[in-house]
Motif scaffolding. Structure first.
Motif, PDB file in Angstrom:
ATOM      1  N   ILE A   1       0.858  -1.186   0.000  1.00 25.05           N
ATOM      2  CA  ILE A   1       0.000   0.000   0.000  1.00 25.05           C
ATOM      3  C   ILE A   1       0.890   1.230   0.000  1.00 25.05           C
ATOM      4  N   LEU A   2       0.760   2.071  -1.025  1.00 21.56           N
ATOM      5  CA  LEU A   2       1.563   3.270  -1.137  1.00 21.56           C
ATOM      6  C   LEU A   2       0.696   4.495  -0.850  1.00 21.56           C
ATOM      7  N   ASP A   3       1.067   5.238   0.173  1.00 27.98           N
ATOM      8  CA  ASP A   3       0.414   6.514   0.454  1.00 27.98           C
ATOM      9  C   ASP A   3       1.245   7.593  -0.236  1.00 27.98           C
ATOM     10  N   LEU A   4       0.769   8.070  -1.385  1.00 23.23           N
ATOM     11  CA  LEU A   4       1.537   9.008  -2.190  1.00 23.23           C
ATOM     12  C   LEU A   4       1.600  10.390  -1.570  1.00 23.23           C
ATOM     13  N   GLU A   5       0.686  10.675  -0.675  1.00 20.25           N
ATOM     14  CA  GLU A   5       0.684  11.978  -0.003  1.00 20.25           C
ATOM     15  C   GLU A   5       1.693  12.010   1.133  1.00 20.25           C
ATOM     16  N   LYS A   6       1.701  10.945   1.948  1.00 19.43           N
ATOM     17  CA  LYS A   6       2.629  10.869   3.079  1.00 19.43           C
ATOM     18  C   LYS A   6       3.974  10.266   2.687  1.00 19.43           C
ATOM     19  N   LYS A   7       4.060   9.735   1.465  1.00 26.13           N
ATOM     20  CA  LYS A   7       5.285   9.098   0.963  1.00 26.13           C
ATOM     21  C   LYS A   7       5.713   7.954   1.887  1.00 26.13           C
ATOM     22  N   MET A   8       4.734   7.109   2.165  1.00 22.70           N
ATOM     23  CA  MET A   8       4.950   5.929   3.006  1.00 22.70           C
ATOM     24  C   MET A   8       4.458   4.690   2.276  1.00 22.70           C
ATOM     25  N   ILE A   9       5.088   3.541   2.592  1.00 24.74           N
ATOM     26  CA  ILE A   9       4.638   2.268   2.047  1.00 24.74           C
ATOM     27  C   ILE A   9       4.320   1.323   3.201  1.00 24.74           C
ATOM     28  N   TYR A  10       3.208   0.581   3.050  1.00 25.72           N
ATOM     29  CA  TYR A  10       2.746  -0.348   4.079  1.00 25.72           C
ATOM     30  C   TYR A  10       2.554  -1.718   3.446  1.00 25.72           C
ATOM     31  N   SER A  11       2.314  -2.714   4.289  1.00 28.26           N
ATOM     32  CA  SER A  11       2.086  -4.076   3.808  1.00 28.26           C
ATOM     33  C   SER A  11       0.814  -4.638   4.423  1.00 28.26           C
ATOM     34  N   LYS A  12       0.058  -5.378   3.612  1.00 30.27           N
ATOM     35  CA  LYS A  12      -1.161  -6.041   4.065  1.00 30.27           C
ATOM     36  C   LYS A  12      -1.015  -7.523   3.775  1.00 30.27           C
ATOM     37  N   LYS A  13      -0.877  -8.316   4.832  1.00 31.61           N
ATOM     38  CA  LYS A  13      -0.717  -9.755   4.648  1.00 31.61           C
ATOM     39  C   LYS A  13      -2.033 -10.399   4.248  1.00 31.61           C
ATOM     40  N   LEU A  14      -1.938 -11.331   3.316  1.00 31.45           N
ATOM     41  CA  LEU A  14      -3.095 -12.103   2.860  1.00 31.45           C
ATOM     42  C   LEU A  14      -2.881 -13.544   3.299  1.00 31.45           C
ATOM     43  N   ASN A  15      -3.303 -13.845   4.504  1.00 28.11           N
ATOM     44  CA  ASN A  15      -3.046 -15.155   5.101  1.00 28.11           C
ATOM     45  C   ASN A  15      -3.610 -16.281   4.245  1.00 28.11           C
ATOM     46  N   ASP A  16      -2.791 -17.326   4.064  1.00 25.25           N
ATOM     47  CA  ASP A  16      -3.170 -18.533   3.327  1.00 25.25           C
ATOM     48  C   ASP A  16      -3.342 -18.309   1.820  1.00 25.25           C
ATOM     49  N   ILE A  17      -2.942 -17.168   1.324  1.00 29.62           N
ATOM     50  CA  ILE A  17      -3.008 -16.904  -0.115  1.00 29.62           C
ATOM     51  C   ILE A  17      -1.598 -17.010  -0.686  1.00 29.62           C
ATOM     52  N   LYS A  18      -1.410 -17.933  -1.617  1.00 25.87           N
ATOM     53  CA  LYS A  18      -0.084 -18.164  -2.183  1.00 25.87           C
ATOM     54  C   LYS A  18       0.344 -17.026  -3.103  1.00 25.87           C
ATOM     55  N   ARG A  19      -0.595 -16.601  -3.972  1.00 28.78           N
ATOM     56  CA  ARG A  19      -0.267 -15.545  -4.925  1.00 28.78           C
ATOM     57  C   ARG A  19      -1.472 -14.634  -5.114  1.00 28.78           C
ATOM     58  N   ALA A  20      -1.206 -13.386  -5.435  1.00 28.73           N
ATOM     59  CA  ALA A  20      -2.260 -12.450  -5.810  1.00 28.73           C
ATOM     60  C   ALA A  20      -1.808 -11.718  -7.068  1.00 28.73           C
ATOM     61  N   THR A  21      -2.704 -11.585  -8.044  1.00 30.56           N
ATOM     62  CA  THR A  21      -2.314 -10.942  -9.305  1.00 30.56           C
ATOM     63  C   THR A  21      -3.119  -9.656  -9.512  1.00 30.56           C
ATOM     64  N   THR A  22      -4.206  -9.711 -10.250  1.00 23.66           N
ATOM     65  CA  THR A  22      -4.929  -8.484 -10.588  1.00 23.66           C
ATOM     66  C   THR A  22      -5.769  -7.969  -9.418  1.00 23.66           C
ATOM     67  N   ILE A  23      -5.967  -6.646  -9.421  1.00 27.44           N
ATOM     68  CA  ILE A  23      -6.797  -5.974  -8.419  1.00 27.44           C
ATOM     69  C   ILE A  23      -7.912  -5.250  -9.157  1.00 27.44           C
ATOM     70  N   THR A  24      -9.150  -5.446  -8.721  1.00 22.80           N
ATOM     71  CA  THR A  24     -10.286  -4.735  -9.302  1.00 22.80           C
ATOM     72  C   THR A  24     -11.222  -4.334  -8.163  1.00 22.80           C
ATOM     73  N   TRP A  25     -12.288  -3.584  -8.495  1.00 24.21           N
ATOM     74  CA  TRP A  25     -13.138  -2.997  -7.467  1.00 24.21           C
ATOM     75  C   TRP A  25     -14.609  -3.206  -7.803  1.00 24.21           C
ATOM     76  N   THR A  26     -15.396  -3.534  -6.801  1.00 29.87           N
ATOM     77  CA  THR A  26     -16.841  -3.609  -6.999  1.00 29.87           C
ATOM     78  C   THR A  26     -17.388  -2.191  -7.143  1.00 29.87           C
ATOM     79  N   ASN A  27     -18.609  -2.096  -7.602  1.00 31.89           N
ATOM     80  CA  ASN A  27     -19.224  -0.776  -7.734  1.00 31.89           C
ATOM     81  C   ASN A  27     -19.447  -0.105  -6.385  1.00 31.89           C
TER      82      ASN A  27
END
Length: 501
Positions: A187-213
């Protein structure tokens, strides 16, 4: 006899005039030759009378005119806007040089020997599109620490960047998936110029990101195994004062199966379109109507014929989908087959139709800036649609170009609505080496280089591209140069003074 004498006198006068003209011409040519080839004379003043071009960017070829420059480039230095220019040659009355990048202030300063002269006119610097580093820190061997949370200037290396996506409700928050074993969501906060991490437990890989309406996040999570595995997960949005709305969210399985490495939500219908790479098929599922627990199992679930949207020409290859901002069509990026497809949206059936090729050819990995199927690309990565003002002004049907990372060609390419493929950034820094990869920053085409760029995002508000540079373990930034605040104020004052004159 008188006439004869007059005749001879006339001839003599003509000869004298010709001799005078010849002497003047010879002397003028000799002096001109001396001026261009004469060495620098410290007892004579150095003069700057003119230069060309009057405006432009960095790395422009500039000629400075004047006198007493000499012929030894080692005695000559040129600064433009306080920055050193590259002096190529000196020929007495002219200096040939290359303008430095970001020389916003524009003052031209010439030094020959111990004499320094400032030109009466300034170079009008035109900001360029340039590549810079946003974050990512590794040594020459590509080694570096993994930092889960930290500022951009000390965030460790960025491993396996695959897919960017801006949070639709917080435009300063940019998410990045890392396509490797159990890597967290960054997770990149472009305003604060910080980077964070979000663990996805039990997920081997993650590829594309999309959003519901509704603004929830959907991740394609290709798992090995059977049809009971989750191949798309959803993270429900929470709320936070810092915009990190998903930091406390736990994922829920949305669809099940394996071999899904690309999905998207179609804005018109809110349906999830997701692929099954083993058979080259794309399925659709309306989870808003069917819920989050009634997950279809691909490829062995019941009633899948109703969910099948279309097939792509190749099987067992990775591919992903990017919807056009208007929703009129979708581009399908065939990552491992080296081409891009287009599938149009049918308003009557409210579905995407069978796709067709818009650029590249299956299995034809190469580098060629051409049109349609004659163009050649090599393992294309993520792509983004970018609004083009000129298309709107010309009242064209489509106002967007498609920019995409061309991973193995180490550059960012552009696909126009007419099918023309060109190179936007990368492959610069001409040298003796034939390799086009690297990590140089600077002007997008003449200087900048990437090493397997894969992820790509675009911020319309700031006209900025973000590049996940896989081989360099960095996130790079492409934007127009900006002068410092001091220089901006100075330029404003100069313009005001000129207006008062």
């Amino acid at each position: 006899m008188k006439c004869k004498t007059m005749k001879h006198g006339s001839i003599g006068l003509q000869c004298m005039m010709l001799a005078f003209v010849f002497a003047v011409c010879f002397t003028g040519c000799k002096d001109s030759k001396d001026e261009t080839s004469a060495p620098y004379d410290p007892n004579q003043p150095v003069e700057v009378t003119d230069f060309t071009p009057k405006s432009g960017g960095g790395k422009k070829k500039m000629i400075i005119y004047g006198s007493n420059f000499g012929t030894d480039p080692s005695l000559v230095s040129v600064k433009v806007g306080g920055k050193e220019a590259i002096v190529i040659s000196a020929k007495g009355t002219s200096i040939y040089c290359s303008t430095p990048e970001s020389c916003f202030e524009g003052t031209i300063e010439v030094k020959v020997g111990e004499q320094t002269v400032i030109a009466s006119e300034k170079y009008q610097y035109e900001p360029q599109m340039v590549v810079t580093d946003l974050c990512g820190d590794v040594d020459e061997l590509g080694q570096g620490d993994i930092v889960e949370t930290g500022p951009f200037d000390n965030c460790g290396k960025i491993d396996y960047p695959f897919w960017f996506s801006f949070d639709p409700q917080h435009p300063n928050i940019l998410y990045l998936s890392q396509n490797d074993n159990e890597r967290p969501l960054r997770i990149l906060d472009l305003e604060k110029k910080m980077i964070y991490s979000k663990k996805l437990n039990d997920i081997k890989r993650a590829t594309t990101i999309t959003w519901t309406n509704d603004g929830d996040m959907v991740l394609a999570t290709p798992q090995t195994g059977n049809s009971k595995n989750r191949n798309n997960i959803i993270l429900k949005r929470g709320s936070s004062v810092d915009g990190l709305d998903f930091k406390e969210s736990s994922w829920v399985a949305l669809t099940r199966g394996n071999a899904c490495n690309g999905s998207m939500v179609l804005p018109q219908t809110g349906e999830l379109y997701f692929n099954y790479r083993a058979e080259g098929k794309v399925y659709r599922y309306n989870f808003e109507e069917n819920g989050y627990n009634n997950n279809p199992e691909v490829p062995k679930g019941e009633g899948l014929d109703d969910l099948l949207a279309f097939s792509v020409p190749n099987q067992t290859v990775d591919f992903s989908m990017v919807p056009h901002p208007t929703g009129k069509y979708v581009y399908i990026i065939m990552h491992e087959s080296h081409y891009i497809l287009r599938s149009n949206y049918d308003d009557e059936t409210k579905k995407l139709v069978t796709p067709y090729i818009v650029c590249g050819q299956s299995g034809q990995a190469d580098y060629k800036d051409l049109v349609g199927i004659n163009a050649r690309i090599n393992r294309p990565g993520q792509g983004v649609f970018v609004f083009n003002e000129e298309y709107k002004a010309a009242n064209k049907a489509d106002w967007y170009d498609f920019y995409f990372a061309d991973r193995e060609n180490h550059c960012i390419r552009v696909l126009t609505p007419d099918g023309v493929v060109s190179t936007f950034a990368g492959r610069g820094s001409a040298s003796s080496t034939c390799y086009k990869w690297g990590k140089q920053n600077g002007e997008v085409r003449e200087r900048a280089r990437f090493n397997q760029p894969t992820a790509l995002a675009y911020d319309e508000a700031t006209k900025t591209f973000y590049v996940g540079d896989w081989g360099n373990h960095k996130i790079r930034k492409i934007a127009r140069e900006q002068a410092s605040d001091d220089l901006s104020i100075e330029a404003s004052d100069d313009n005001q003074n000129q207006g008062n004159q």
